[in-house]
Structure formats: structure tokens, C-alpha cells
Design a protein around this motif. Structure first.
Motif, PDB file in Angstrom:
ATOM      1  N   VAL A  54     -46.661  17.565 -15.306  1.00  0.00           N
ATOM      2  CA  VAL A  54     -46.460  16.571 -16.397  1.00  0.00           C
ATOM      3  C   VAL A  54     -45.330  16.380 -17.009  1.00  0.00           C
ATOM      4  CG1 VAL A  54     -47.159  18.280 -18.219  1.00  0.00           C
ATOM      5  CG2 VAL A  54     -47.971  15.956 -18.317  1.00  0.00           C
ATOM      6  N   VAL A  55     -44.169  17.291 -16.858  1.00  0.00           N
ATOM      7  CA  VAL A  55     -42.944  16.989 -17.343  1.00  0.00           C
ATOM      8  C   VAL A  55     -42.021  16.573 -16.326  1.00  0.00           C
ATOM      9  CG1 VAL A  55     -43.236  18.837 -19.248  1.00  0.00           C
ATOM     10  CG2 VAL A  55     -42.167  19.500 -17.127  1.00  0.00           C
ATOM     11  N   SER A  56     -42.383  16.420 -14.983  1.00  0.00           N
ATOM     12  CA  SER A  56     -41.324  16.392 -13.793  1.00  0.00           C
ATOM     13  C   SER A  56     -40.880  14.888 -14.022  1.00  0.00           C
ATOM     14  CB  SER A  56     -42.110  16.528 -12.535  1.00  0.00           C
ATOM     15  OG  SER A  56     -43.225  15.600 -12.589  1.00  0.00           O
ATOM     16  N   SER A  57     -41.696  13.935 -14.484  1.00  0.00           N
ATOM     17  CA  SER A  57     -41.498  12.549 -14.499  1.00  0.00           C
ATOM     18  C   SER A  57     -40.472  12.411 -15.625  1.00  0.00           C
ATOM     19  CB  SER A  57     -42.515  11.730 -14.560  1.00  0.00           C
ATOM     20  OG  SER A  57     -43.253  11.825 -15.654  1.00  0.00           O
ATOM     21  N   SER A  58     -40.513  13.247 -16.894  1.00  0.00           N
ATOM     22  CA  SER A  58     -39.704  12.892 -18.248  1.00  0.00           C
ATOM     23  C   SER A  58     -38.706  13.921 -18.246  1.00  0.00           C
ATOM     24  CB  SER A  58     -40.914  13.103 -19.324  1.00  0.00           C
ATOM     25  OG  SER A  58     -41.506  14.305 -19.193  1.00  0.00           O
ATOM     26  N   LEU A  59     -38.483  14.822 -17.256  1.00  0.00           N
ATOM     27  CA  LEU A  59     -37.462  15.740 -17.359  1.00  0.00           C
ATOM     28  C   LEU A  59     -35.832  14.850 -17.854  1.00  0.00           C
ATOM     29  CD1 LEU A  59     -37.756  18.870 -14.958  1.00  0.00           C
ATOM     30  CD2 LEU A  59     -37.564  18.845 -17.381  1.00  0.00           C
ATOM     31  N   PRO A  60     -35.680  13.963 -16.960  1.00  0.00           N
ATOM     32  CA  PRO A  60     -34.467  13.339 -17.264  1.00  0.00           C
ATOM     33  C   PRO A  60     -34.171  12.968 -18.703  1.00  0.00           C
ATOM     34  CG  PRO A  60     -35.218  12.392 -15.117  1.00  0.00           C
ATOM     35  CD  PRO A  60     -36.251  13.345 -15.798  1.00  0.00           C
ATOM     36  N   LYS A  61     -35.241  12.230 -19.236  1.00  0.00           N
ATOM     37  CA  LYS A  61     -35.190  11.921 -20.667  1.00  0.00           C
ATOM     38  C   LYS A  61     -35.252  13.322 -21.548  1.00  0.00           C
ATOM     39  CE  LYS A  61     -37.742   9.250 -24.369  1.00  0.00           C
ATOM     40  NZ  LYS A  61     -36.474   8.650 -24.619  1.00  0.00           N
ATOM     41  N   ILE A  62     -35.990  14.103 -21.239  1.00  0.00           N
ATOM     42  CA  ILE A  62     -36.145  15.486 -22.008  1.00  0.00           C
ATOM     43  C   ILE A  62     -34.734  16.127 -21.991  1.00  0.00           C
ATOM     44  CG2 ILE A  62     -36.896  17.712 -22.082  1.00  0.00           C
ATOM     45  CD1 ILE A  62     -39.450  17.091 -20.809  1.00  0.00           C
ATOM     46  N   ILE A  63     -34.022  16.226 -21.129  1.00  0.00           N
ATOM     47  CA  ILE A  63     -32.498  16.937 -20.845  1.00  0.00           C
ATOM     48  C   ILE A  63     -31.566  16.013 -21.568  1.00  0.00           C
ATOM     49  CG2 ILE A  63     -30.702  17.488 -19.502  1.00  0.00           C
ATOM     50  CD1 ILE A  63     -33.403  19.257 -19.510  1.00  0.00           C
ATOM     51  N   GLY A  64     -31.866  14.627 -21.467  1.00  0.00           N
ATOM     52  CA  GLY A  64     -30.812  13.747 -22.314  1.00  0.00           C
ATOM     53  C   GLY A  64     -31.014  13.829 -23.722  1.00  0.00           C
ATOM     54  N   ASP A  65     -32.235  13.920 -24.327  1.00  0.00           N
ATOM     55  CA  ASP A  65     -32.426  14.024 -25.539  1.00  0.00           C
ATOM     56  C   ASP A  65     -32.097  15.292 -26.211  1.00  0.00           C
ATOM     57  OD1 ASP A  65     -33.724  11.347 -25.485  1.00  0.00           O
ATOM     58  OD2 ASP A  65     -35.647  12.178 -25.872  1.00  0.00           O
ATOM     59  N   LEU A  66     -31.947  16.493 -25.376  1.00  0.00           N
ATOM     60  CA  LEU A  66     -31.574  17.684 -25.685  1.00  0.00           C
ATOM     61  C   LEU A  66     -29.927  17.992 -25.599  1.00  0.00           C
ATOM     62  CD1 LEU A  66     -34.626  20.038 -24.293  1.00  0.00           C
ATOM     63  CD2 LEU A  66     -34.074  19.252 -27.004  1.00  0.00           C
ATOM     64  N   GLY A  67     -29.452  16.911 -25.015  1.00  0.00           N
ATOM     65  CA  GLY A  67     -28.105  17.021 -24.730  1.00  0.00           C
ATOM     66  C   GLY A  67     -27.606  17.918 -23.515  1.00  0.00           C
ATOM     67  N   GLY A  68     -28.465  18.013 -22.701  1.00  0.00           N
ATOM     68  CA  GLY A  68     -28.222  18.831 -21.518  1.00  0.00           C
ATOM     69  C   GLY A  68     -27.448  18.126 -20.295  1.00  0.00           C
ATOM     70  N   THR A  69     -27.067  19.028 -19.181  1.00  0.00           N
ATOM     71  CA  THR A  69     -26.220  18.570 -18.201  1.00  0.00           C
ATOM     72  C   THR A  69     -27.059  18.779 -17.031  1.00  0.00           C
ATOM     73  OG1 THR A  69     -25.358  20.978 -17.814  1.00  0.00           O
ATOM     74  CG2 THR A  69     -24.081  19.705 -19.409  1.00  0.00           C
ATOM     75  N   GLN A  70     -26.406  18.427 -15.913  1.00  0.00           N
ATOM     76  CA  GLN A  70     -27.085  18.530 -14.416  1.00  0.00           C
ATOM     77  C   GLN A  70     -27.426  20.015 -14.326  1.00  0.00           C
ATOM     78  OE1 GLN A  70     -28.106  15.932 -12.212  1.00  0.00           O
ATOM     79  NE2 GLN A  70     -29.258  17.499 -11.439  1.00  0.00           N
ATOM     80  N   ALA A  71     -26.460  20.858 -14.563  1.00  0.00           N
ATOM     81  CA  ALA A  71     -26.837  22.266 -14.440  1.00  0.00           C
ATOM     82  C   ALA A  71     -27.860  22.585 -15.200  1.00  0.00           C
ATOM     83  CB  ALA A  71     -25.792  23.147 -14.675  1.00  0.00           C
ATOM     84  N   GLY A  72     -28.168  22.246 -16.585  1.00  0.00           N
ATOM     85  CA  GLY A  72     -29.095  22.490 -17.186  1.00  0.00           C
ATOM     86  C   GLY A  72     -30.422  21.748 -16.773  1.00  0.00           C
ATOM     87  N   TYR A  73     -30.444  20.641 -16.324  1.00  0.00           N
ATOM     88  CA  TYR A  73     -31.636  19.990 -15.409  1.00  0.00           C
ATOM     89  C   TYR A  73     -32.103  20.812 -14.684  1.00  0.00           C
ATOM     90  CZ  TYR A  73     -34.302  16.501 -13.148  1.00  0.00           C
ATOM     91  OH  TYR A  73     -35.336  15.848 -12.778  1.00  0.00           O
ATOM     92  N   THR A  74     -31.122  21.251 -13.799  1.00  0.00           N
ATOM     93  CA  THR A  74     -31.618  22.354 -12.679  1.00  0.00           C
ATOM     94  C   THR A  74     -32.177  23.707 -13.008  1.00  0.00           C
ATOM     95  OG1 THR A  74     -29.809  21.491 -11.119  1.00  0.00           O
ATOM     96  CG2 THR A  74     -30.851  23.349 -10.597  1.00  0.00           C
ATOM     97  N   TRP A  75     -31.748  24.135 -14.224  1.00  0.00           N
ATOM     98  CA  TRP A  75     -32.066  25.353 -14.600  1.00  0.00           C
ATOM     99  C   TRP A  75     -33.328  25.319 -15.251  1.00  0.00           C
ATOM    100  CZ3 TRP A  75     -31.639  30.301 -13.601  1.00  0.00           C
ATOM    101  CH2 TRP A  75     -30.681  30.782 -12.979  1.00  0.00           C
ATOM    102  N   VAL A  76     -33.886  24.278 -15.954  1.00  0.00           N
ATOM    103  CA  VAL A  76     -34.954  24.050 -16.540  1.00  0.00           C
ATOM    104  C   VAL A  76     -36.131  24.401 -15.439  1.00  0.00           C
ATOM    105  CG1 VAL A  76     -36.667  22.393 -17.562  1.00  0.00           C
ATOM    106  CG2 VAL A  76     -34.497  22.631 -18.501  1.00  0.00           C
ATOM    107  N   VAL A  77     -35.872  23.793 -14.445  1.00  0.00           N
ATOM    108  CA  VAL A  77     -36.852  23.746 -13.279  1.00  0.00           C
ATOM    109  C   VAL A  77     -36.686  25.456 -12.651  1.00  0.00           C
ATOM    110  CG1 VAL A  77     -37.425  23.091 -11.072  1.00  0.00           C
ATOM    111  CG2 VAL A  77     -36.681  21.524 -12.729  1.00  0.00           C
ATOM    112  N   THR A  78     -35.451  25.756 -12.220  1.00  0.00           N
ATOM    113  CA  THR A  78     -35.082  27.061 -11.635  1.00  0.00           C
ATOM    114  C   THR A  78     -35.624  28.047 -12.364  1.00  0.00           C
ATOM    115  OG1 THR A  78     -33.172  25.993 -10.657  1.00  0.00           O
ATOM    116  CG2 THR A  78     -33.485  28.464 -10.760  1.00  0.00           C
ATOM    117  N   ALA A  79     -35.508  28.163 -13.697  1.00  0.00           N
ATOM    118  CA  ALA A  79     -36.110  29.242 -14.682  1.00  0.00           C
ATOM    119  C   ALA A  79     -37.785  29.404 -14.641  1.00  0.00           C
ATOM    120  CB  ALA A  79     -35.918  28.848 -15.970  1.00  0.00           C
ATOM    121  N   THR A  80     -38.440  28.347 -14.318  1.00  0.00           N
ATOM    122  CA  THR A  80     -39.848  28.610 -14.224  1.00  0.00           C
ATOM    123  C   THR A  80     -40.149  29.246 -12.710  1.00  0.00           C
ATOM    124  OG1 THR A  80     -40.221  26.735 -15.602  1.00  0.00           O
ATOM    125  CG2 THR A  80     -42.004  27.331 -14.297  1.00  0.00           C
ATOM    126  N   LEU A  81     -39.329  28.612 -11.985  1.00  0.00           N
ATOM    127  CA  LEU A  81     -39.636  29.225 -10.479  1.00  0.00           C
ATOM    128  C   LEU A  81     -39.181  30.610 -10.146  1.00  0.00           C
ATOM    129  CD1 LEU A  81     -38.307  25.904  -8.227  1.00  0.00           C
ATOM    130  CD2 LEU A  81     -40.762  26.606  -8.807  1.00  0.00           C
TER     131      LEU A  81
END
Length: 574
Positions: A54-81
Motif C-alpha cells: 500500500v505504500v509502494s506507490s507513495s514511497l517517492p512522495k513519502i521520502i520527499g516529504d520527509l526530506g530523504g535521499t535515494q539511499a533513504g528510499y532504498t533503506w525504507v524498503v531494505t529495512a523491512t526486507l
């Protein structure tokens, strides 16, 4: 069930549990007897998949709103995995030791709590932490759903129900991004993390009322040292993959230290697993040819399954300018491939008992699909993109669930929990490392492409900010030349990362082709264990009647069985 034998010395009275007796005597369950408890299991898996997608399609917006980077984007996914990967074998070991019904309900609770807390995240770091909690619950659901299915469905019939599981996963994967996109565009992305709560409550209630399976309890001895070493080794490896090339060079001293440290930790984990009484991943499983070949094949499936779902959203939104809702809609062809192939092939396998030819075909389709996806660019026709996605999805659907099925069919029924969880562990590990590698390559590739493009436009890259590839750009705020540059960079870079999965997919073809073509069994794991126990009891009595010299050893086995020490019993029989 009680068996009495009159011997010259005494009457031998052998008793098994009611559950064991019932399992031995039961002629087979009706379709309704299977579907009722299976509904709770499927709902539990639906919860896990929905909360993840449910968050996959909105992750770019989530990371953008939270001021994250591409590495942060990857780790939001990687942390769960990562959390899912590390916890899966632990849940699987617990499933072989204690109450599986309680464990699956506990994993649901942990998952929902993690989801709810993730909705409160104030920055990327908090989001990553709570996604770890989500992953711990997801690890339980990943390991336990298919283990419990083995308790109530024999391997020969399990194919069609695996198809249902694939269908549920497909619906959640399609519905999740769509629902997430709608929620993000209307109520806000934080509400995405709360959507799974009511479904989880229903799943817990349904499981409590409908799932009735015997519990084979033994003294629990969890290999905490092994689990810690595996977690530390895998985490260090992933941190290196994520940061190398950005924070430091691939061949730098820091890289060497991190790689050597990860290898040492994982090596110590293997040594620990060889020595402890209850290893998280028993090394003896690797003596089983079916198991280790399935593990190899699972790694590439994990890369395809996790990597595509993560980076397709970025492709749709940042290379094609789609909204989160549209991004979810545009993934339907891939999920359709998974849905159709898993249901159809599952039915065919159950009807014919033949599985190998379909898994080889599936692995070939997966390889072709990944190779085709590597050719996409920002201006590729959507018709072609949809076709490529369908082919890749069909390959995943034919292989993913059936790898677990054939492993369950080939191992000791007392190790089904550990074996099933281990296959899921390596699939998640492949996906976790794959996403990290793909994310690192994507970030580096985007930085290079955008920097080169800005230079050609006569713009100083250092003066542009997030367009250097370190952040997630907002396309709507960019002038046309820069927007086209960003779309082109993401389109080419995402295509390039799919190419990384092709060699692994080729290896999976070879591994599946070498799998022993073992006939699927017709008894559930509960029935197999019950028959084994009943045979031991009869052997005890038979030896006593005949005055066999091994009767004392068999009587010891009888005593062990009466105490419920299943593991020791199995070891003595071997």
C-alpha cells in the motif's frame, strides 16, 4: 488410540494422542474442511502483503516529504526486507517446536503495531525503525502460512491451494498500490499505514475460530547466537552495498573492512549452526539436493519479486510522470501474470502431479521478462512495458510458491517449518541484497546521467541541488528541459538495474532443471508424523512380543514418545 499386547513378561499398553490417532485414521479432508481454516491463513497473508504494497506507490512522495535521499528510499524498503529475512528462520524454528496457531497470531499483532507506528514517523530514520518492526511480523507470516498449509493439505493437493495463495498475493499487490495511491492523493500518505489494522483483527479472529491443528511441543532452545551473527553479517553486507560508491569508493579500505567483517560474521554463523543443538538453519538440510537447489533458485526469484515492485514505482512516477494512483494501476499487467500463472499452474500440478516442466518454463519466462524489462526507457511504449511486465510476472507466479511446495515434499515432516522458512529466508535475502545493489547502482547511475545532462545543457550541477541524484526530485516544479532530463535519466537507470537480475535468473533455470523429479506425496505433514509415531509404538510392542534383543531400546523410545520428546525420538530412529 491404545494398542495392547500380552507378552510373557507384561502387557504393553501404547497410547498416542487423540490428535495423532485422528490423523492416522482420517481418510482425508473435504474441500470445505481445508478452505475454512485456509481462509484465515490467506487473510493473514493478505494483511502482510497489503501493508507492504500500500505504500509502494507513495514511497517517492513519502521520502520527499520527509526530506530523504535515494539511499533513504532504498533503506525504507531494505529495512523491512532485512527484518523479514533475519526473523523468518527463527519463526520457522519456533514452528517446529511450539504452537503454530499462537505464533501466526502473534506475528499479526507485531506487524500491525509496526504499521501503526510507521504512520507516526516524523523523519526517514523513524520510518526505517518502524518498518523494521513491520518486517519482524512479516517474517512470521512468511514462514508460518505455508508451514500450516503443509499441516492441513497433502503435497499432491497443495498446488491448487498454492495457486489461491498466489491469487491473494496478486490481489493485495494490485489493490495495495491502487489503494495507497488514492489515499495518498486524498487523505495523505500516513493513512496508508493504518489500512491493514481492521484486516489483521479479522484475521486473528478467523484463525482463532477455524484453525485447529495438533501441537508437537518440545523444549524450546533458540539459537540466539546464530541469529545474532546472521543478522549482524547480513546487515553489515547490506550497509556496505548501500553506501559504497556514494559515501566511499567500492575498492576503499572501508569497503574491504566491511566485506571482510561480513564474511567473518557469516562464517561464524555457519560454525555456530553446525555445533548448536537447535540451529536456526540446520546445515544438514544442505545434504538434501532438492533443498539447496531450491535455495539457489529462490535467490533470483527474490531479486525479481522485490526489486521490480520497488523500482517500478520510481520508473512510473519519475520517468513517466505518473501519480501514485496511476503508478499502482500501471503495475496491473505484472500482477495479472502472477495471478494467472499461479492459479492455472497450481491446478495443473494438483491434477497431474507433474511439476518440474512447469517450473522450468517459469524460470525461462522470468529470465526473458527481466531481459525485456532491461530495455525500457522513459519513452518506451506502454504496450511493450505492459507485455514485458506480464511475461516476468508469469515466470514469478510459476516458480515462487512451487519452490516451497517441492521442498516441503522432500524433507522430514518434522523439519517442514525450518525447511520452508529457510527457503523463504534465502528468497528474502536475495531480494534484500538485490534491492540494495539495485538501489546503489540506480543512485550512482542517475547521478552520472543527470550530471552529464546538466553539463550538456550548460548548467553547473553543483548549483542545482537534488537534481544531482542524491534526492527525490519533484517533477512538477521543474522547467521542461530539466524535467525531460530527469525522466530520461530515471528511465534509463531503472532499465539498467533490471539487467542485473538476468544472470541470476539464468542460474535459476539451471538449478530448477537439476531438481530431482520427486513424486508429490498424498499425506499431510501431520498425518506423516502421526504414522511415524504409530509405527514406532507398534515396533515397541512387536519387539516385546518376540523377545527381540532390541526391545529395551524400543522401550526407551516409547518412554521418550510418552514424554512428548519428538526431536529425541526422531534422532534415535535415524
Amino acid at each position: 488410540m491404545q494398542i495392547n499386547f500380552l507378552t510373557p513378561r507384561r502387557t504393553v499398553s501404547l497410547t498416542t494422542s487423540d490428535a495423532t490417532a485422528a490423523a492416522v485414521a482420517a481418510p482425508g479432508k473435504s474441500r470445505r474442511d481445508v478452505l475454512v481454516p485456509l481462509s484465515g491463513l490467506l487473510l493473514g497473508m493478505f494483511v502482510a502483503m497489503l501493508a507492504s504494497t500500500v505504500v509502494s506507490s507513495s514511497l517517492p512522495k513519502i521520502i520527499g516529504d520527509l526530506g530523504g535521499t535515494q539511499a533513504g528510499y532504498t533503506w525504507v524498503v531494505t529495512a523491512t526486507l532485512l527484518a523479514t529475512t533475519v526473523s523468518t528462520p527463527i519463526w520457522g524454528k519456533l514452528a517446529d517446536l511450539t504452537n503454530r496457531k499462537l505464533l501466526i497470531q502473534l506475528s499479526l499483532v507485531i506487524f500491525v503495531v509496526g504499521s501503526a507506528l510507521a504512520g507516526l514517523a516524523a523523519n526517514t530514520e523513524m520510518l526505517i525503525f518502524f518498518r523494521v518492526l513491520q518486517g519482524l511480523g512479516a517474517g512470521g507470516l512468511t514462514a508460518l502460512v505455508q508451514v500450516v498449509m503443509a499441516d492441513i493439505i497433502p503435497p499432491r493437493e497443495r498446488g491448487r491451494y498454492m495457486g489461491l495463495l498466489g491469487a491473494v498475493m496478486a490481489v493485495a499487490t494490485v489493490g495495495g498500490p491502487l489503494l495507497g495511491g488514492v489515499i495518498t492523493d486524498s487523505a495523505g500518505w500516513r493513512w496508508n499505514f493504518y489500512i491493514a489494522v481492521p484486516f489483521a483483527v479479522i484475521a486473528i479472529i478467523v484463525l482463532q475460530r477455524t484453525l485447529h491443528i495438533p501441537t508437537h511441543k518440545r523444549k524450546v532452545q533458540i539459537d540466539y547466537l546464530g541469529a545474532a551473527l546472521i543478522a549482524a553479517g547480513v546487515s553489515l553486507l547490506l550497509i556496505w552495498v548501500t553506501l559504497a560508491g556514494n559515501q566511499f569508493e567500492w575498492g576503499s579500505a572501508i569497503s574491504i573492512v566491511m566485506v571482510v567483517g561480513a564474511v567473518v560474521l557469516l562464517g561464524l554463523a555457519v560454525l555456530t549452526e553446525l555445533k548448536v543443538k537447535e540451529p536456526i538453519i540446520p546445515m544438514t538440510l544442505f545434504k538434501n539436493r532438492t533443498f539447496w537447489l531450491a535455495v539457489i533458485a529462490s535467490i533470483s526469484v527474490g531479486v525479481a519479486m522485490f526489486g521490480t515492485s520497488v523500482f517500478l514505482s520510481q520508473y512510473m512516477q519519475l520517468a513517466r510522470g505518473k501519480t501514485p494512483t496511476e503508478s499502482g494501476l500501471y503495475t496491473i499487467p505484472m500482477i495479472a501474470g502472477v495471478l494467472v500463472s499461479s492459479i492455472v499452474i497450481g491446478q495443473v500440478i494438483s491434477r497431474t502431479g507433474k511439476w518440474k516442466r512447469y517450473m522450468v518454463i517459469g524460470s525461462v519466462l522470468l529470465t526473458i521478462g527481466l531481459a525485456l524489462m532491461s530495455t525500457i526507457r522513459y519513452d518506451t511504449s506502454f504496450g511493450l512495458v505492459f507485455l514485458f511486465m506480464f511475461v516476468m510476472g508469469a515466470g514469478v507466479g510459476m516458480v515462487m510458491q512451487n519452490l516451497v511446495l517441492i521442498v516441503q515434499n522432500a524433507v522430514d515432516p518434522r523439519q517442514i517449518g525450518t525447511a520452508s522458512a529457510s527457503v523463504a529466508f534465502f528468497r528474502s535475502l536475495g531480494g534484500t541484497i538485490g534491492v540494495s545493489v539495485m538501489g546503489a547502482v540506480l543512485g550512482s547511475r542517475i547521478t552520472t546521467l543527470i550530471t552529464d545532462g546538466l553539463v550538456k545543457l550548460g548548467v553547473d550541477p553543483s548549483s542545482v541541488g537534488s537534481l544531482d541524484g542524491g534526492g527525490i526530485p519533484n517533477l512538477s516544479t521543474l522547467p521542461d528541459p530539466m524535467r525531460i532530463l530527469v525522466e530520461s535519466a530515471y528511465g534509463e537507470a531503472v532499465g539498467d538495474v533490471f539487467l542485473l537480475g538476468v544472470p541470476l535468473a539464468v542460474i535459476s533455470i539451471i538449478a530448477i532443471a537439476l531438481l530431482p523429479n520427486r513424486t508429490l506425496g498424498t499425506k499431510t505433514s501431520v498425518e506423516q508424523i502421526a504414522e511415524s509415531e504409530a509405527a514406532t509404538l507398534v515396533a515397541v510392542a512387536g519387539a516385546e512380543v518376540a523377545g527381540d534383543t532390541v526391545s529395551e531400546e524400543l522401550e526407551d523410545q516409547e518412554a521418550l514418545l510418552a514424554r512428548g520428546d519428538r526431536q529425541t525420538q526422531a534422532e534415535k530412529l535415524r
